[in-house]
Design a protein around this motif. Structure first.
Motif, PDB file in Angstrom:
ATOM      1  N   VAL A 241       0.830  -1.204   0.000  1.00 33.95           N
ATOM      2  CA  VAL A 241       0.000   0.000   0.000  1.00 33.95           C
ATOM      3  C   VAL A 241       0.866   1.256   0.000  1.00 33.95           C
ATOM      4  O   VAL A 241       0.581   2.226  -0.718  1.00 33.95           O
ATOM      5  CB  VAL A 241      -0.954   0.000   1.214  1.00 33.95           C
ATOM      6  CG1 VAL A 241      -1.626   1.361   1.378  1.00 33.95           C
ATOM      7  CG2 VAL A 241      -2.022  -1.071   1.042  1.00 33.95           C
ATOM      8  N   VAL A 242       1.940   1.263   0.814  1.00 34.56           N
ATOM      9  CA  VAL A 242       2.834   2.419   0.834  1.00 34.56           C
ATOM     10  C   VAL A 242       3.509   2.600  -0.522  1.00 34.56           C
ATOM     11  O   VAL A 242       3.667   3.730  -1.013  1.00 34.56           O
ATOM     12  CB  VAL A 242       3.883   2.274   1.957  1.00 34.56           C
ATOM     13  CG1 VAL A 242       4.899   3.416   1.887  1.00 34.56           C
ATOM     14  CG2 VAL A 242       3.216   2.267   3.323  1.00 34.56           C
ATOM     15  N   LEU A 243       3.898   1.488  -1.154  1.00 38.05           N
ATOM     16  CA  LEU A 243       4.481   1.555  -2.500  1.00 38.05           C
ATOM     17  C   LEU A 243       3.465   2.126  -3.490  1.00 38.05           C
ATOM     18  O   LEU A 243       3.814   2.981  -4.316  1.00 38.05           O
ATOM     19  CB  LEU A 243       4.917   0.161  -2.942  1.00 38.05           C
ATOM     20  CG  LEU A 243       5.480   0.044  -4.368  1.00 38.05           C
ATOM     21  CD1 LEU A 243       6.740   0.883  -4.513  1.00 38.05           C
ATOM     22  CD2 LEU A 243       5.770  -1.426  -4.711  1.00 38.05           C
ATOM     23  N   PHE A 244       2.221   1.659  -3.399  1.00 36.95           N
ATOM     24  CA  PHE A 244       1.150   2.180  -4.249  1.00 36.95           C
ATOM     25  C   PHE A 244       0.984   3.679  -4.042  1.00 36.95           C
ATOM     26  O   PHE A 244       0.865   4.458  -5.002  1.00 36.95           O
ATOM     27  CB  PHE A 244      -0.151   1.446  -3.928  1.00 36.95           C
ATOM     28  CG  PHE A 244      -1.381   2.048  -4.569  1.00 36.95           C
ATOM     29  CD1 PHE A 244      -1.697   1.775  -5.882  1.00 36.95           C
ATOM     30  CD2 PHE A 244      -2.218   2.875  -3.828  1.00 36.95           C
ATOM     31  CE1 PHE A 244      -2.829   2.332  -6.478  1.00 36.95           C
ATOM     32  CE2 PHE A 244      -3.349   3.431  -4.400  1.00 36.95           C
ATOM     33  CZ  PHE A 244      -3.658   3.160  -5.735  1.00 36.95           C
ATOM     34  N   LEU A 245       0.994   4.093  -2.784  1.00 36.77           N
ATOM     35  CA  LEU A 245       0.861   5.515  -2.461  1.00 36.77           C
ATOM     36  C   LEU A 245       2.018   6.318  -3.046  1.00 36.77           C
ATOM     37  O   LEU A 245       1.813   7.383  -3.640  1.00 36.77           O
ATOM     38  CB  LEU A 245       0.819   5.701  -0.946  1.00 36.77           C
ATOM     39  CG  LEU A 245       0.899   7.143  -0.432  1.00 36.77           C
ATOM     40  CD1 LEU A 245      -0.297   7.947  -0.902  1.00 36.77           C
ATOM     41  CD2 LEU A 245       0.992   7.159   1.092  1.00 36.77           C
ATOM     42  N   GLY A 246       3.249   5.804  -2.885  1.00 36.24           N
ATOM     43  CA  GLY A 246       4.406   6.526  -3.386  1.00 36.24           C
ATOM     44  C   GLY A 246       4.383   6.685  -4.893  1.00 36.24           C
ATOM     45  O   GLY A 246       4.630   7.778  -5.423  1.00 36.24           O
ATOM     46  N   VAL A 247       4.063   5.598  -5.602  1.00 39.40           N
ATOM     47  CA  VAL A 247       4.035   5.646  -7.070  1.00 39.40           C
ATOM     48  C   VAL A 247       2.946   6.582  -7.574  1.00 39.40           C
ATOM     49  O   VAL A 247       3.178   7.421  -8.454  1.00 39.40           O
ATOM     50  CB  VAL A 247       3.843   4.223  -7.643  1.00 39.40           C
ATOM     51  CG1 VAL A 247       3.601   4.281  -9.150  1.00 39.40           C
ATOM     52  CG2 VAL A 247       5.056   3.363  -7.341  1.00 39.40           C
TER      53      VAL A 247
ATOM     54  N   ALA B 115      11.864   8.914   1.964  1.00 38.52           N
ATOM     55  CA  ALA B 115      10.835   9.180   2.979  1.00 38.52           C
ATOM     56  C   ALA B 115       9.751   8.112   2.941  1.00 38.52           C
ATOM     57  O   ALA B 115       9.258   7.668   3.987  1.00 38.52           O
ATOM     58  CB  ALA B 115      10.227  10.562   2.757  1.00 38.52           C
ATOM     59  N   PHE B 116       9.376   7.673   1.743  1.00 42.59           N
ATOM     60  CA  PHE B 116       8.380   6.605   1.633  1.00 42.59           C
ATOM     61  C   PHE B 116       8.924   5.291   2.201  1.00 42.59           C
ATOM     62  O   PHE B 116       8.186   4.537   2.838  1.00 42.59           O
ATOM     63  CB  PHE B 116       7.957   6.416   0.179  1.00 42.59           C
ATOM     64  CG  PHE B 116       6.899   7.389  -0.269  1.00 42.59           C
ATOM     65  CD1 PHE B 116       5.589   7.244   0.163  1.00 42.59           C
ATOM     66  CD2 PHE B 116       7.204   8.431  -1.124  1.00 42.59           C
ATOM     67  CE1 PHE B 116       4.607   8.136  -0.241  1.00 42.59           C
ATOM     68  CE2 PHE B 116       6.232   9.327  -1.532  1.00 42.59           C
ATOM     69  CZ  PHE B 116       4.921   9.185  -1.090  1.00 42.59           C
ATOM     70  N   VAL B 117      10.205   5.022   1.970  1.00 46.70           N
ATOM     71  CA  VAL B 117      10.806   3.798   2.509  1.00 46.70           C
ATOM     72  C   VAL B 117      10.791   3.829   4.035  1.00 46.70           C
ATOM     73  O   VAL B 117      10.387   2.861   4.698  1.00 46.70           O
ATOM     74  CB  VAL B 117      12.251   3.626   1.997  1.00 46.70           C
ATOM     75  CG1 VAL B 117      12.928   2.453   2.702  1.00 46.70           C
ATOM     76  CG2 VAL B 117      12.250   3.404   0.486  1.00 46.70           C
ATOM     77  N   ALA B 118      11.218   4.945   4.618  1.00 44.81           N
ATOM     78  CA  ALA B 118      11.207   5.078   6.076  1.00 44.81           C
ATOM     79  C   ALA B 118       9.776   5.036   6.609  1.00 44.81           C
ATOM     80  O   ALA B 118       9.511   4.452   7.664  1.00 44.81           O
ATOM     81  CB  ALA B 118      11.891   6.377   6.487  1.00 44.81           C
ATOM     82  N   GLY B 119       8.872   5.655   5.857  1.00 48.34           N
ATOM     83  CA  GLY B 119       7.477   5.661   6.280  1.00 48.34           C
ATOM     84  C   GLY B 119       6.864   4.274   6.319  1.00 48.34           C
ATOM     85  O   GLY B 119       5.979   3.999   7.140  1.00 48.34           O
ATOM     86  N   SER B 120       7.329   3.386   5.445  1.00 45.01           N
ATOM     87  CA  SER B 120       6.784   2.022   5.439  1.00 45.01           C
ATOM     88  C   SER B 120       7.099   1.303   6.749  1.00 45.01           C
ATOM     89  O   SER B 120       6.306   0.476   7.218  1.00 45.01           O
ATOM     90  CB  SER B 120       7.339   1.236   4.247  1.00 45.01           C
ATOM     91  OG  SER B 120       8.735   1.030   4.375  1.00 45.01           O
ATOM     92  N   VAL B 121       8.254   1.605   7.364  1.00 46.88           N
ATOM     93  CA  VAL B 121       8.596   1.006   8.659  1.00 46.88           C
ATOM     94  C   VAL B 121       7.601   1.464   9.719  1.00 46.88           C
ATOM     95  O   VAL B 121       7.133   0.670  10.549  1.00 46.88           O
ATOM     96  CB  VAL B 121      10.036   1.373   9.067  1.00 46.88           C
ATOM     97  CG1 VAL B 121      10.389   0.768  10.428  1.00 46.88           C
ATOM     98  CG2 VAL B 121      11.030   0.903   8.007  1.00 46.88           C
ATOM     99  N   THR B 122       7.255   2.749   9.684  1.00 49.54           N
ATOM    100  CA  THR B 122       6.264   3.283  10.613  1.00 49.54           C
ATOM    101  C   THR B 122       4.900   2.648  10.396  1.00 49.54           C
ATOM    102  O   THR B 122       4.208   2.281  11.349  1.00 49.54           O
ATOM    103  CB  THR B 122       6.144   4.811  10.449  1.00 49.54           C
ATOM    104  OG1 THR B 122       7.404   5.417  10.748  1.00 49.54           O
ATOM    105  CG2 THR B 122       5.079   5.386  11.382  1.00 49.54           C
ATOM    106  N   MET B 123       4.500   2.494   9.139  1.00 46.53           N
ATOM    107  CA  MET B 123       3.199   1.906   8.848  1.00 46.53           C
ATOM    108  C   MET B 123       3.126   0.450   9.298  1.00 46.53           C
ATOM    109  O   MET B 123       2.099  -0.001   9.812  1.00 46.53           O
ATOM    110  CB  MET B 123       2.906   2.003   7.353  1.00 46.53           C
ATOM    111  CG  MET B 123       2.774   3.418   6.813  1.00 46.53           C
ATOM    112  SD  MET B 123       1.477   4.395   7.598  1.00 46.53           S
ATOM    113  CE  MET B 123       2.491   5.530   8.568  1.00 46.53           C
TER     114      MET B 123
END
Length: 276
Positions: free
Chosen positions: A128-134, A171-179
């Motif tokens: 989902v985070v990857l989808f959001l980033g793209v 930022a998206f990569v780091a954010g995925s850890v938080t998610m």
């Protein structure tokens, strides 16, 4: 174990709310893009009017990089809330539908059953985070083009097009850890409370309190390092002038430790509880 993971993926894909969550994220992105298109330029011109007389900017300041950054700031509350609702439902539905007892009568251990849910929940979160980033970067650049990124994090900082894209991706990569941390916590809450509504309420309260405590300073760098609400904001560290890689690495590792601890609590509760 592989069969359990495949089953959990199948069940997740069969839930209507899984697709509603993705649609909700997509709609929220479109709303932010529309607001930015309608009012963003006027607001930005007001904020940076004096700076334009001093600095030279490449391209429009209201560009895809800035919109992506705004989406990052907007979605780091809404996104975990949506993910926590979806992930907790993976476990609560087992209790409420009465399928949990039937599943555990099969020749599988409890830890394998719960581990498959944690793994699939984490995988779903990363996707989902990857989808959001793209989609965020793609739509923002398609509608607004590229250009310099200006952000305010303690002070105004400017990045050129290439550097902006690199930092947004990190930022998206780091954010995925938080998610993943939030989704693991929501799964543990589902194990604890068993009921959907209770779990959703507690998960929402946990998320709200975490966001309110982000700005709290405990007066010690060591204490701040172990204060998990501040760790959830680590992605912002990519928008300072000089990235402190060691600080970011340590904070993400500590947050991963909290994620594993949350999962361990879930395993402990699940193994000790009688399944009625």
């Amino acid at each position: 174990m592989t069969s359990l993971i495949n089953i959990e993926i199948f069940k997740l894909l069969k839930q209507k709310r899984t697709y509603l969550a993705i649609v909700a994220i997509f709609v929220f992105e479109l709303v932010v893009l529309w607001v930015a298109h309608d009012q963003g330029k006027a607001i930005l011109d007001t904020l940076l009017d004096r700076l334009k007389d001093t600095f030279y900017f490449s391209g429009e300041l209201l560009n895809g990089n800035l919109i992506t950054y705004l989406l990052l700031n907007s979605l780091w509350f809404h996104l975990p809330l949506i993910l926590m609702i979806i992930v907790s439902g993976m476990m609560c539905s087992e209790y409420e539908d009465g399928t949990l007892r039937a599943v555990l009568l099969q020749p599988i251990s409890r830890w394998q059953f719960l581990m498959s849910k944690y793994l699939v929940a984490s995988l779903f979160t990363i996707i989902v985070v990857l989808f959001l980033g793209v989609t965020a970067i793609g739509f923002s650049h398609l509608l607004f083009g590229g250009g310099d990124l200006v952000v305010y994090f303690e002070r105004f900082t400017f990045f050129d097009q290439t550097e902006a894209l690199r930092r947004l991706g990190l930022a998206f990569v780091a954010g995925s850890v938080t998610m993943v941390f939030y989704t693991v916590v929501s799964m543990t809450l589902a194990v604890l409370f068993k009921q959907t509504i209770k779990t959703w309420i507690v998960a929402a309260v946990f998320l709200v309190c975490s966001n309110l405590l982000v700005q709290v300073d405990l007066g010690s760098e060591w204490l701040n390092l172990w204060f998990f609400p501040k760790l959830t904001n680590t992605w912002q560290e990519f928008f300072v002038t000089d990235i402190d890689w060691s600080l970011i690495g340590v904070r993400l590792m500590v947050l991963t430790v909290y994620t594993l601890l949350a999962a361990s609590v879930g395993f402990w509760i699940f193994n000790r509880r009688e399944i009625g």
